[in-house]
Motif scaffolding. Structure first.
Motif: not given
Length: 87
Positions: A38-40, A86-87, A29-31
């Motif tokens: 992308l963790d739980p 994917l991101t 994911m983008l932060n």
């Protein structure tokens, strides 16, 4: 829906769809414009945000992307295989 775009020596893949389907294909994911795992807990937060939208009668789409080296890409091949990581 997925689209593929050539940019120099890379192919940029963009995918949009229902979060409950597409989120399972995402690894990052983008932060603040930085790709993070992308963790739980992050997945759960995303699910909660989509649930809050649904409670208001709204529907959201998830948009994800991936960069593919042009040397590995075959436009006449099986394109579905690229819809992972994917991101």
């Amino acid at each position: 829906m997925a689209t593929f775009h050539r940019a120099d020596d890379q192919i940029q893949l963009f995918v949009k769809g229902a979060h409950d389907v597409l989120l399972n294909t995402c690894e990052f994911m983008l932060n603040q414009n930085v790709a993070c795992i992308l963790d739980p807990p992050a997945r759960q937060q995303i699910e909660l945000e989509y649930a809050a939208l649904a409670e208001q009668g709204l529907r959201g789409l998830l948009i994800a992307s991936r960069t593919i080296p042009e040397s590995e890409f075959d436009a006449s091949g099986a394109l579905f295989r690229w819809i992972e990581g994917l991101t």
